[in-house]
Design a protein around this motif. Structure first.
Motif, PDB file in Angstrom:
ATOM      1  N   MET A  86       0.817  -1.207   0.000  1.00  0.00           N
ATOM      2  CA  MET A  86       0.000   0.000   0.000  1.00  0.00           C
ATOM      3  C   MET A  86       0.858   1.267   0.000  1.00  0.00           C
ATOM      4  N   THR A  87       2.164   1.147   0.266  1.00  0.00           N
ATOM      5  CA  THR A  87       3.002   2.344   0.266  1.00  0.00           C
ATOM      6  C   THR A  87       3.470   2.717  -1.132  1.00  0.00           C
ATOM      7  N   LEU A  88       3.328   1.852  -2.100  1.00  0.00           N
ATOM      8  CA  LEU A  88       3.652   2.186  -3.483  1.00  0.00           C
ATOM      9  C   LEU A  88       2.444   2.924  -4.063  1.00  0.00           C
ATOM     10  N   SER A  89       2.661   4.148  -4.481  1.00  0.00           N
ATOM     11  CA  SER A  89       1.538   5.007  -4.858  1.00  0.00           C
ATOM     12  C   SER A  89       0.656   4.400  -5.942  1.00  0.00           C
ATOM     13  N   VAL A  90       1.234   3.726  -6.921  1.00  0.00           N
ATOM     14  CA  VAL A  90       0.425   3.162  -7.997  1.00  0.00           C
ATOM     15  C   VAL A  90      -0.445   2.017  -7.484  1.00  0.00           C
ATOM     16  N   VAL A  91       0.048   1.222  -6.546  1.00  0.00           N
ATOM     17  CA  VAL A  91      -0.743   0.135  -5.962  1.00  0.00           C
ATOM     18  C   VAL A  91      -1.900   0.722  -5.158  1.00  0.00           C
ATOM     19  N   TYR A  92      -1.588   1.713  -4.341  1.00  0.00           N
ATOM     20  CA  TYR A  92      -2.627   2.371  -3.551  1.00  0.00           C
ATOM     21  C   TYR A  92      -3.707   2.961  -4.461  1.00  0.00           C
ATOM     22  N   ALA A  93      -3.286   3.661  -5.512  1.00  0.00           N
ATOM     23  CA  ALA A  93      -4.243   4.294  -6.418  1.00  0.00           C
ATOM     24  C   ALA A  93      -5.114   3.259  -7.120  1.00  0.00           C
ATOM     25  N   CYS A  94      -4.501   2.158  -7.563  1.00  0.00           N
ATOM     26  CA  CYS A  94      -5.280   1.122  -8.253  1.00  0.00           C
ATOM     27  C   CYS A  94      -6.310   0.494  -7.323  1.00  0.00           C
ATOM     28  N   LEU A  95      -5.880   0.118  -6.114  1.00  0.00           N
ATOM     29  CA  LEU A  95      -6.816  -0.488  -5.169  1.00  0.00           C
ATOM     30  C   LEU A  95      -7.914   0.498  -4.775  1.00  0.00           C
ATOM     31  N   ARG A  96      -7.544   1.754  -4.544  1.00  0.00           N
ATOM     32  CA  ARG A  96      -8.548   2.758  -4.163  1.00  0.00           C
ATOM     33  C   ARG A  96      -9.556   2.962  -5.279  1.00  0.00           C
ATOM     34  N   ASN A  97      -9.060   3.100  -6.517  1.00  0.00           N
ATOM     35  CA  ASN A  97      -9.973   3.312  -7.642  1.00  0.00           C
ATOM     36  C   ASN A  97     -10.900   2.120  -7.845  1.00  0.00           C
ATOM     37  N   LEU A  98     -10.352   0.934  -7.793  1.00  0.00           N
ATOM     38  CA  LEU A  98     -11.162  -0.274  -7.942  1.00  0.00           C
ATOM     39  C   LEU A  98     -12.221  -0.354  -6.843  1.00  0.00           C
ATOM     40  N   ALA A  99     -11.796  -0.177  -5.590  1.00  0.00           N
ATOM     41  CA  ALA A  99     -12.731  -0.269  -4.461  1.00  0.00           C
ATOM     42  C   ALA A  99     -13.783   0.835  -4.520  1.00  0.00           C
ATOM     43  N   ASP A 100     -13.358   2.064  -4.827  1.00  0.00           N
ATOM     44  CA  ASP A 100     -14.311   3.180  -4.892  1.00  0.00           C
ATOM     45  C   ASP A 100     -15.314   2.998  -6.021  1.00  0.00           C
ATOM     46  N   ASP A 101     -14.816   2.588  -7.193  1.00  0.00           N
ATOM     47  CA  ASP A 101     -15.711   2.435  -8.341  1.00  0.00           C
ATOM     48  C   ASP A 101     -16.734   1.328  -8.122  1.00  0.00           C
ATOM     49  N   ILE A 102     -16.276   0.182  -7.691  1.00  0.00           N
ATOM     50  CA  ILE A 102     -17.202  -0.933  -7.481  1.00  0.00           C
ATOM     51  C   ILE A 102     -18.057  -0.691  -6.249  1.00  0.00           C
ATOM     52  N   GLY A 103     -17.482  -0.062  -5.228  1.00  0.00           N
ATOM     53  CA  GLY A 103     -18.243   0.228  -4.010  1.00  0.00           C
ATOM     54  C   GLY A 103     -19.437   1.128  -4.237  1.00  0.00           C
ATOM     55  N   THR A 104     -19.367   1.990  -5.240  1.00  0.00           N
ATOM     56  CA  THR A 104     -20.486   2.911  -5.495  1.00  0.00           C
ATOM     57  C   THR A 104     -21.531   2.337  -6.445  1.00  0.00           C
ATOM     58  N   MET A 105     -21.250   1.169  -7.001  1.00  0.00           N
ATOM     59  CA  MET A 105     -22.238   0.550  -7.895  1.00  0.00           C
ATOM     60  C   MET A 105     -23.380  -0.042  -7.066  1.00  0.00           C
ATOM     61  N   PRO A 106     -24.608   0.132  -7.499  1.00  0.00           N
ATOM     62  CA  PRO A 106     -25.730  -0.433  -6.731  1.00  0.00           C
ATOM     63  C   PRO A 106     -25.765  -1.958  -6.854  1.00  0.00           C
ATOM     64  N   ILE A 107     -25.807  -2.627  -5.716  1.00  0.00           N
ATOM     65  CA  ILE A 107     -25.929  -4.082  -5.683  1.00  0.00           C
ATOM     66  C   ILE A 107     -27.417  -4.384  -5.508  1.00  0.00           C
ATOM     67  N   LYS A 108     -27.941  -5.248  -6.349  1.00  0.00           N
ATOM     68  CA  LYS A 108     -29.362  -5.551  -6.321  1.00  0.00           C
ATOM     69  C   LYS A 108     -29.577  -7.053  -6.245  1.00  0.00           C
ATOM     70  N   VAL A 109     -30.776  -7.447  -5.874  1.00  0.00           N
ATOM     71  CA  VAL A 109     -31.165  -8.853  -5.826  1.00  0.00           C
ATOM     72  C   VAL A 109     -32.153  -9.094  -6.955  1.00  0.00           C
ATOM     73  N   TYR A 110     -31.907 -10.161  -7.715  1.00  0.00           N
ATOM     74  CA  TYR A 110     -32.778 -10.513  -8.831  1.00  0.00           C
ATOM     75  C   TYR A 110     -33.300 -11.933  -8.658  1.00  0.00           C
ATOM     76  N   ALA A 111     -34.430 -12.198  -9.292  1.00  0.00           N
ATOM     77  CA  ALA A 111     -34.985 -13.558  -9.350  1.00  0.00           C
ATOM     78  C   ALA A 111     -35.403 -13.819 -10.790  1.00  0.00           C
ATOM     79  N   ARG A 112     -35.317 -15.058 -11.198  1.00  0.00           N
ATOM     80  CA  ARG A 112     -35.754 -15.433 -12.553  1.00  0.00           C
ATOM     81  C   ARG A 112     -37.275 -15.411 -12.595  1.00  0.00           C
ATOM     82  N   ASP A 113     -37.803 -14.876 -13.679  1.00  0.00           N
ATOM     83  CA  ASP A 113     -39.253 -14.901 -13.835  1.00  0.00           C
ATOM     84  C   ASP A 113     -39.640 -16.093 -14.717  1.00  0.00           C
TER      85      ASP A 113
END
Length: 183
Positions: free
Chosen positions: A1-28
């Protein structure tokens, strides 16, 4: 995490996916899918997994752990009927996956913050998000890339030191030899 590019990649990945709405679906009946807002886990995965975290914070943490550590874990708190009430993240450094020698069944073991006491947790009470790899346990992308990241850290430190000294050097080699003085 002290390597700036690693920190930035993990932060961007976590932030981007973290803000996506998670939903529950069922087959009709027609083979399609429909949102199930009435499902017992909808509020946990979409709104808030527990009283202390937003869905965005929770999923960002889980993705960060899965990508960085190889595995993201949360204990699923249930009521007396087995319905999920909350999900509580458990840091990957505190979790192990074991197999009972007699029954052959898998179980998780969570180590308390004090490092001593452990609690066994059934697999149906653990949300386990695996990172890269196959099988029962995910592998850390950071561990796989440790050598190249070590080189990156060394280059980062060298560059910082080099530029901090005003790009001054103690000596320069031109690659020429002083053979003209020998004549």
């Amino acid at each position: 995490m002290t390597l700036s590019v690693v920190y930035a990649c993990l932060r961007n990945l976590a932030d981007d996916i973290g803000t996506m709405p998670i939903k529950v679906y069922a087959r009709d009946a027609g083979g399609g899918k429909a949102e199930r807002r009435d499902h017992p886990v909808w509020a946990l995965v979409h709104d808030a997994p527990n009283d202390e975290m937003t869905a965005s914070d929770f999923w960002g943490t889980m993705v960060h752990w899965a990508a960085g550590w190889g595995n993201g874990f949360a204990e699923i708190e249930k009521d007396g009927r087995g319905n999920p009430l909350a999900m509580w993240p458990i840091h990957p450094s505190r979790m192990t996956l074991n197999r009972d020698r007699q029954s052959g069944r898998l179980f998780y073991e969570a180590r308390a913050d004090d490092g001593g006491t452990t609690t066994q947790i059934r697999p149906d009470s653990v949300l386990h998000i695996k990172g890269f790899g196959t099988g029962l346990w995910g592998y850390s992308a950071i561990q796989y890339g440790a050598e190249s990241m070590g080189l990156g850290l060394a280059l980062q430190q060298f560059g910082s030191s080099f530029f901090a000294n005003g790009i001054n050097t103690n000596g320069v080699s031109t690659g020429r030899h002083c053979s003209n003085r020998i004549r």
